[in-house]
Design a protein around this motif. Structure first.
Motif, PDB file in Angstrom:
ATOM      1  N   LEU A  35     -30.987  27.298 -42.111  1.00 44.22           N
ATOM      2  CA  LEU A  35     -29.611  26.952 -41.759  1.00 44.22           C
ATOM      3  C   LEU A  35     -29.496  26.021 -40.556  1.00 44.22           C
ATOM      4  O   LEU A  35     -28.405  25.531 -40.245  1.00 44.22           O
ATOM      5  CB  LEU A  35     -28.799  28.228 -41.519  1.00 44.22           C
ATOM      6  CG  LEU A  35     -28.672  29.143 -42.754  1.00 44.22           C
ATOM      7  CD1 LEU A  35     -27.870  30.394 -42.407  1.00 44.22           C
ATOM      8  CD2 LEU A  35     -28.024  28.402 -43.910  1.00 44.22           C
ATOM      9  N   ASN A  36     -30.609  25.760 -39.890  1.00 44.11           N
ATOM     10  CA  ASN A  36     -30.591  24.755 -38.822  1.00 44.11           C
ATOM     11  C   ASN A  36     -30.378  23.351 -39.392  1.00 44.11           C
ATOM     12  O   ASN A  36     -29.861  22.462 -38.708  1.00 44.11           O
ATOM     13  CB  ASN A  36     -31.896  24.786 -38.029  1.00 44.11           C
ATOM     14  CG  ASN A  36     -32.034  26.053 -37.212  1.00 44.11           C
ATOM     15  OD1 ASN A  36     -31.057  26.525 -36.619  1.00 44.11           O
ATOM     16  ND2 ASN A  36     -33.231  26.621 -37.178  1.00 44.11           N
ATOM     17  N   PHE A  37     -30.810  23.180 -40.631  1.00 44.63           N
ATOM     18  CA  PHE A  37     -30.733  21.857 -41.267  1.00 44.63           C
ATOM     19  C   PHE A  37     -29.885  21.851 -42.543  1.00 44.63           C
ATOM     20  O   PHE A  37     -29.437  20.792 -42.978  1.00 44.63           O
ATOM     21  CB  PHE A  37     -32.135  21.350 -41.622  1.00 44.63           C
ATOM     22  CG  PHE A  37     -33.071  21.293 -40.456  1.00 44.63           C
ATOM     23  CD1 PHE A  37     -32.946  20.293 -39.510  1.00 44.63           C
ATOM     24  CD2 PHE A  37     -34.074  22.241 -40.302  1.00 44.63           C
ATOM     25  CE1 PHE A  37     -33.818  20.235 -38.419  1.00 44.63           C
ATOM     26  CE2 PHE A  37     -34.946  22.190 -39.221  1.00 44.63           C
ATOM     27  CZ  PHE A  37     -34.815  21.193 -38.275  1.00 44.63           C
ATOM     28  N   VAL A  38     -29.696  23.021 -43.123  1.00 41.03           N
ATOM     29  CA  VAL A  38     -29.081  23.111 -44.452  1.00 41.03           C
ATOM     30  C   VAL A  38     -27.660  23.667 -44.358  1.00 41.03           C
ATOM     31  O   VAL A  38     -27.446  24.745 -43.797  1.00 41.03           O
ATOM     32  CB  VAL A  38     -29.925  24.007 -45.383  1.00 41.03           C
ATOM     33  CG1 VAL A  38     -29.182  24.286 -46.691  1.00 41.03           C
ATOM     34  CG2 VAL A  38     -31.279  23.362 -45.660  1.00 41.03           C
ATOM     35  N   TYR A  39     -26.719  22.924 -44.918  1.00 35.68           N
ATOM     36  CA  TYR A  39     -25.388  23.452 -45.188  1.00 35.68           C
ATOM     37  C   TYR A  39     -25.410  23.810 -46.673  1.00 35.68           C
ATOM     38  O   TYR A  39     -25.397  22.914 -47.536  1.00 35.68           O
ATOM     39  CB  TYR A  39     -24.313  22.403 -44.889  1.00 35.68           C
ATOM     40  CG  TYR A  39     -22.900  22.926 -44.999  1.00 35.68           C
ATOM     41  CD1 TYR A  39     -22.348  23.698 -43.987  1.00 35.68           C
ATOM     42  CD2 TYR A  39     -22.130  22.657 -46.128  1.00 35.68           C
ATOM     43  CE1 TYR A  39     -21.053  24.187 -44.082  1.00 35.68           C
ATOM     44  CE2 TYR A  39     -20.838  23.138 -46.232  1.00 35.68           C
ATOM     45  CZ  TYR A  39     -20.307  23.900 -45.207  1.00 35.68           C
ATOM     46  OH  TYR A  39     -19.030  24.398 -45.313  1.00 35.68           O
TER      47      TYR A  39
ATOM     48  N   LEU B 202     -36.475  16.030 -51.023  1.00 34.56           N
ATOM     49  CA  LEU B 202     -35.032  16.198 -50.907  1.00 34.56           C
ATOM     50  C   LEU B 202     -34.469  15.349 -49.773  1.00 34.56           C
ATOM     51  O   LEU B 202     -35.168  15.070 -48.792  1.00 34.56           O
ATOM     52  CB  LEU B 202     -34.700  17.673 -50.622  1.00 34.56           C
ATOM     53  CG  LEU B 202     -35.105  18.687 -51.693  1.00 34.56           C
ATOM     54  CD1 LEU B 202     -34.871  20.098 -51.170  1.00 34.56           C
ATOM     55  CD2 LEU B 202     -34.322  18.457 -52.970  1.00 34.56           C
ATOM     56  N   PRO B 203     -33.196  14.962 -49.905  1.00 31.48           N
ATOM     57  CA  PRO B 203     -32.566  14.253 -48.784  1.00 31.48           C
ATOM     58  C   PRO B 203     -32.227  15.228 -47.654  1.00 31.48           C
ATOM     59  O   PRO B 203     -31.774  16.351 -47.907  1.00 31.48           O
ATOM     60  CB  PRO B 203     -31.287  13.678 -49.416  1.00 31.48           C
ATOM     61  CG  PRO B 203     -30.998  14.548 -50.588  1.00 31.48           C
ATOM     62  CD  PRO B 203     -32.319  15.047 -51.080  1.00 31.48           C
ATOM     63  N   LEU B 204     -32.502  14.821 -46.433  1.00 34.92           N
ATOM     64  CA  LEU B 204     -32.073  15.567 -45.253  1.00 34.92           C
ATOM     65  C   LEU B 204     -30.897  14.790 -44.665  1.00 34.92           C
ATOM     66  O   LEU B 204     -31.055  13.666 -44.186  1.00 34.92           O
ATOM     67  CB  LEU B 204     -33.207  15.692 -44.238  1.00 34.92           C
ATOM     68  CG  LEU B 204     -32.839  16.350 -42.909  1.00 34.92           C
ATOM     69  CD1 LEU B 204     -32.284  17.753 -43.120  1.00 34.92           C
ATOM     70  CD2 LEU B 204     -34.033  16.384 -41.959  1.00 34.92           C
ATOM     71  N   VAL B 205     -29.732  15.404 -44.711  1.00 32.68           N
ATOM     72  CA  VAL B 205     -28.474  14.746 -44.364  1.00 32.68           C
ATOM     73  C   VAL B 205     -27.930  15.392 -43.097  1.00 32.68           C
ATOM     74  O   VAL B 205     -28.057  16.613 -42.922  1.00 32.68           O
ATOM     75  CB  VAL B 205     -27.462  14.923 -45.528  1.00 32.68           C
ATOM     76  CG1 VAL B 205     -26.154  14.195 -45.253  1.00 32.68           C
ATOM     77  CG2 VAL B 205     -28.085  14.449 -46.848  1.00 32.68           C
ATOM     78  N   PRO B 206     -27.336  14.594 -42.178  1.00 36.26           N
ATOM     79  CA  PRO B 206     -26.696  15.216 -41.013  1.00 36.26           C
ATOM     80  C   PRO B 206     -25.796  16.361 -41.461  1.00 36.26           C
ATOM     81  O   PRO B 206     -25.031  16.231 -42.419  1.00 36.26           O
ATOM     82  CB  PRO B 206     -25.899  14.066 -40.393  1.00 36.26           C
ATOM     83  CG  PRO B 206     -26.662  12.838 -40.786  1.00 36.26           C
ATOM     84  CD  PRO B 206     -27.207  13.124 -42.154  1.00 36.26           C
ATOM     85  N   ARG B 207     -25.878  17.488 -40.748  1.00 36.25           N
ATOM     86  CA  ARG B 207     -25.228  18.705 -41.226  1.00 36.25           C
ATOM     87  C   ARG B 207     -23.712  18.550 -41.378  1.00 36.25           C
ATOM     88  O   ARG B 207     -23.113  19.076 -42.319  1.00 36.25           O
ATOM     89  CB  ARG B 207     -25.554  19.875 -40.295  1.00 36.25           C
ATOM     90  CG  ARG B 207     -25.572  21.230 -41.018  1.00 36.25           C
ATOM     91  CD  ARG B 207     -26.143  22.326 -40.149  1.00 36.25           C
ATOM     92  NE  ARG B 207     -26.163  23.591 -40.869  1.00 36.25           N
ATOM     93  CZ  ARG B 207     -25.103  24.365 -41.082  1.00 36.25           C
ATOM     94  NH1 ARG B 207     -23.926  23.970 -40.612  1.00 36.25           N
ATOM     95  NH2 ARG B 207     -25.182  25.500 -41.754  1.00 36.25           N
TER      96      ARG B 207
END
Length: 425
Positions: free
Chosen positions: A110-114, A154-159
């Motif tokens: 959850l630090n990176f994933v919404y 996977l894409p890492l997108v600003p939260r």
């Protein structure tokens, strides 16, 4: 925008990154906890309580003793790789409970994933296709595992961007789904209207004329000059077709034919040309139908549709497959088709039929159906009127079906473009 270097993603915004799935999702390996409620993975409903799923699907709830050493624990917020993920993507759980050990639970970082963003991403058609590419399920016979999931970057997108995308898709797709549901409702209303028009016409209820008592309580009055007969006294013969397998259908065949499943899926009330062909020489037992004959389905999956019929209005001699009952007669074929598919005739065909996986109806049962029978000139007039009216209603249904198809495709494209950053929101 910049190239992501990943085929299924394509270009992404400059502030997005591509990372390995293990950086965002770990695997939950906990056994079920004592007291866990049983959950079900469903592409239609997501991860939901099994009892609730059975109620929604109107299935009988079967109580089975749980083996907590086999089942796996699921927490709210977990993603689940189910047996059908290769078809419909990953499921998101909002419930705590236990589920089949064949499934794989993913814990989001959850630090990176919404989570709601990845819920949409994991249901996008491009991601599902990429997931499919990690395994030959037909050859391997194996369910998708964490190792398959880990192969798809996977894409890492600003939260905050993830949250904005998720909220946009929640709102936009809800609007699209609402229109689709309204369109489906309209289709059902049109179908009911069509059935009502047919019923009124083939029973004479819509005629402002002198009526007489039919002598049958459930029928009531009928127009003067009409009769009520069992279909076996209307037909001059009722004969079963002979088997034609899927392998015996050929595009360049020399003889038109109809297989029973096609009557449900390919034909309406009447037809002049067969969709399929076979080679006469390959069919050892040949059962032909000719102009004016009525074809009934002897087997089906739905009690409500068993014994559907179609009238053949073409001029070629054609072969009837197995589980088809051929009715020859001296009446107007289109009228008979409308009458024998009407709600009052269908109720008789469905009577006392159990809701089994496969439902059967015999020539004898079809012969026992009582139908209203006007004189031939009236039959022809009614059939022409119904052909015209039903064509109008079918056109309205087709418009709604096209709208549903267009909206479904638009929704797929919208999700893909938004979750990969090609459309800003």
């Amino acid at each position: 925008m910049k190239q992501s270097g990943i085929d299924w993603i394509g270009e992404i915004p400059d502030d997005w990154k591509i990372v390995q799935p293990k950086a965002l999702f770990s695997q939950r390996k906990e056994r079920a906890h004592v007291g866990d409620e049983q959950l079900t993975a469903s592409q239609k409903h997501g991860i939901i309580n099994q009892k609730k799923f059975m109620e929604i699907e109107q299935q009988r709830v079967v109580v089975v003793e749980k083996d907590f050493n086999i089942l796996k624990h699921v927490e709210p917020g977990d993603f689940v790789i189910s047996m059908r993920s290769f078809q419909g993507g990953l499921e998101y759980s909002q419930e705590r409970g236990c589920i089949s050990s064949a499934y794989v639970m993913l814990i989001p970082n959850l630090n990176f994933v919404y989570p709601e963003y990845y819920k949409w991403l994991f249901k996008s058609y491009a991601y599902i296709k990429a997931l499919q590419s990690t395994s030959d399920l037909i050859r391997d016979g194996q369910a998708l595992r964490y190792s398959n999931f880990a192969k798809i970057p996977l894409p890492l997108v600003p939260r905050l961007t993830q949250q904005r995308i998720a909220e946009y898709l929640d709102s936009k797709c809800a609007q699209i789904d609402s229109i689709i549901e309204e369109s489906k409702k309209s289709i059902e209303e049109y179908k009911a209207w069509k059935q009502s028009v047919i019923f009124e016409a083939v029973t004479g209820k819509n005629l402002n004329c002198k009526k007489k008592d039919s002598g049958i309580e459930w029928i009531g009055e009928i127009p003067e000059g009409w009769g009520v007969k069992r279909f076996k006294f209307v037909a001059t013969s009722l004969e079963k077709g002979a088997g034609i397998t899927k392998e015996e259908v050929f595009e360049d065949g020399d003889t038109p034919c109809v297989r029973y499943g096609e009557i449900y899926s390919k034909y309406n009330q009447s037809f002049s040309n067969c969709i399929s062909k076979t080679f006469n020489s390959k069919i050892p037992v040949q059962k032909y139908f000719t102009n004016g004959d009525i074809l009934f389905v002897g087997t089906g999956e739905l009690v409500e549709e068993i014994g559907k019929c179609i009238a053949y209005l073409g001029n070629e001699n054609c072969l009837a497959g197995g589980d088809i009952i051929i009715a020859k007669h001296k009446q107007n074929p289109s009228f008979l088709s409308y009458a024998m598919n009407s709600s009052y005739a269908q109720n008789q065909k469905s009577r006392n039929k159990a809701k089994l996986k496969v439902v059967h109806i015999s020539a004898t049962e079809i012969g026992d159906v009582q139908i209203f029978l006007p004189p031939l000139p009236e039959q022809e007039s009614i059939a022409k009127m119904l052909d015209s009216k039903c064509a109008q209603i079918d056109s309205l249904i087709a418009e709604k079906e096209l709208l549903i198809t267009d909206l479904t495709e638009y929704k797929k494209s919208l999700i893909f473009e938004v979750v990969t950053g090609k459309r800003s929101v």
